[in-house]
Design a protein around this motif. Structure first.
Motif, mmCIF file in Angstrom:
data_model
loop_
_atom_site.group_PDB
_atom_site.id
_atom_site.type_symbol
_atom_site.label_atom_id
_atom_site.label_comp_id
_atom_site.label_asym_id
_atom_site.label_seq_id
_atom_site.Cartn_x
_atom_site.Cartn_y
_atom_site.Cartn_z
ATOM 1 N N PRO A 2 0.785 -1.234 0.000
ATOM 2 C CA PRO A 2 0.000 0.000 0.000
ATOM 3 C C PRO A 2 0.817 1.284 0.000
ATOM 4 C CG PRO A 2 -0.339 -1.227 2.048
ATOM 5 C CD PRO A 2 0.568 -2.025 1.194
ATOM 6 N N VAL A 3 2.110 1.233 0.328
ATOM 7 C CA VAL A 3 2.942 2.434 0.266
ATOM 8 C C VAL A 3 3.616 2.474 -1.103
ATOM 9 C CG1 VAL A 3 4.912 3.658 1.224
ATOM 10 C CG2 VAL A 3 3.316 2.501 2.758
ATOM 11 N N ILE A 4 3.355 3.528 -1.828
ATOM 12 C CA ILE A 4 3.874 3.699 -3.174
ATOM 13 C C ILE A 4 5.041 4.680 -3.124
ATOM 14 C CG2 ILE A 4 3.302 4.381 -5.544
ATOM 15 C CD1 ILE A 4 1.659 1.993 -4.395
ATOM 16 N N VAL A 5 6.135 4.322 -3.777
ATOM 17 C CA VAL A 5 7.316 5.187 -3.826
ATOM 18 C C VAL A 5 7.352 5.890 -5.178
ATOM 19 C CG1 VAL A 5 9.831 5.274 -3.652
ATOM 20 C CG2 VAL A 5 8.552 3.614 -2.278
ATOM 21 N N ASN A 6 7.300 7.203 -5.140
ATOM 22 C CA ASN A 6 7.293 8.017 -6.364
ATOM 23 C C ASN A 6 8.620 8.721 -6.594
ATOM 24 O OD1 ASN A 6 4.528 7.545 -7.083
ATOM 25 N ND2 ASN A 6 3.964 8.844 -5.352
ATOM 26 N N LEU A 7 9.703 8.127 -6.119
ATOM 27 C CA LEU A 7 11.012 8.748 -6.272
ATOM 28 C C LEU A 7 11.373 8.929 -7.736
ATOM 29 C CD1 LEU A 7 13.549 9.877 -4.979
ATOM 30 C CD2 LEU A 7 14.447 7.546 -4.842
ATOM 31 N N LYS A 36 13.663 3.137 -4.817
ATOM 32 C CA LYS A 36 12.947 3.624 -6.006
ATOM 33 C C LYS A 36 12.025 2.564 -6.583
ATOM 34 C CE LYS A 36 14.131 4.289 -10.523
ATOM 35 N NZ LYS A 36 14.984 4.585 -11.623
ATOM 36 N N ALA A 37 12.466 1.306 -6.536
ATOM 37 C CA ALA A 37 11.668 0.209 -7.087
ATOM 38 C C ALA A 37 10.552 -0.234 -6.151
ATOM 39 C CB ALA A 37 12.581 -0.969 -7.403
ATOM 40 N N GLY A 38 10.502 0.333 -4.947
ATOM 41 C CA GLY A 38 9.449 -0.039 -4.008
ATOM 42 C C GLY A 38 9.724 -1.344 -3.281
ATOM 43 N N ARG A 39 10.963 -1.807 -3.304
ATOM 44 C CA ARG A 39 11.301 -3.076 -2.647
ATOM 45 C C ARG A 39 11.866 -2.883 -1.245
ATOM 46 N NH1 ARG A 39 14.101 -3.790 -7.592
ATOM 47 N NH2 ARG A 39 16.005 -3.846 -6.363
ATOM 48 N N ASP A 61 5.718 13.897 -1.368
ATOM 49 C CA ASP A 61 5.983 13.907 -2.806
ATOM 50 C C ASP A 61 6.623 12.591 -3.238
ATOM 51 O OD1 ASP A 61 5.080 16.545 -2.943
ATOM 52 O OD2 ASP A 61 7.103 17.359 -2.614
ATOM 53 N N ILE A 62 7.310 11.939 -2.299
ATOM 54 C CA ILE A 62 8.041 10.712 -2.597
ATOM 55 C C ILE A 62 7.246 9.470 -2.208
ATOM 56 C CG2 ILE A 62 10.119 9.388 -2.031
ATOM 57 C CD1 ILE A 62 11.507 12.101 -1.637
#
Length: 79
Positions: A2-7, A36-39, A61-62
C-alpha cells in the motif's frame, strides 16, 4: 504494497539521475534503487530527510499510501 514510492517521478521532474542523487546524499546507488523500485522494507528518517532536502520536496511527494483491498486487515465499510 500500500505504500507507493514516487522517487522516480520526482527525479524525472528534477531532471536528475539516480546515481547523481545517491552521490549527493551519500547512499549507494543500489540502496537507492531498492527504494525507487518499491522493494525497500524501511527507510531511515535521516535518509528521507537528505532526499527531500536535496530534491527540495516533501516526504509526501516521494511516498504515498494507497489502500490495498486484498490486505487481511482491510475491512469493507457498509453504507
Amino acid at each position: 504494497m500500500p505504500v507507493i514510492v514516487n522517487l522516480d517521478v520526482v527525479l524525472a521532474q528534477r531532471k536528475m539521475k539516480l546515481n547523481d542523487l545517491a552521490a549527493a546524499i551519500g547512499i549507494t546507488p543500489q540502496n537507492l534503487s531498492v527504494l525507487k523500485a518499491g522493494r525497500a522494507k524501511a527507510i531511515r528518517f535521516s535518509t528521507l530527510e537528505a532526499i527531500c532536502q536535496h530534491l527540495n520536496c516533501q516526504p509526501g511527494d516521494i511516498l504515498a499510501f494507497e489502500e490495498d483491498s486484498s490486505s487481511p486487515n482491510h475491512v469493507e465499510k457498509e453504507v
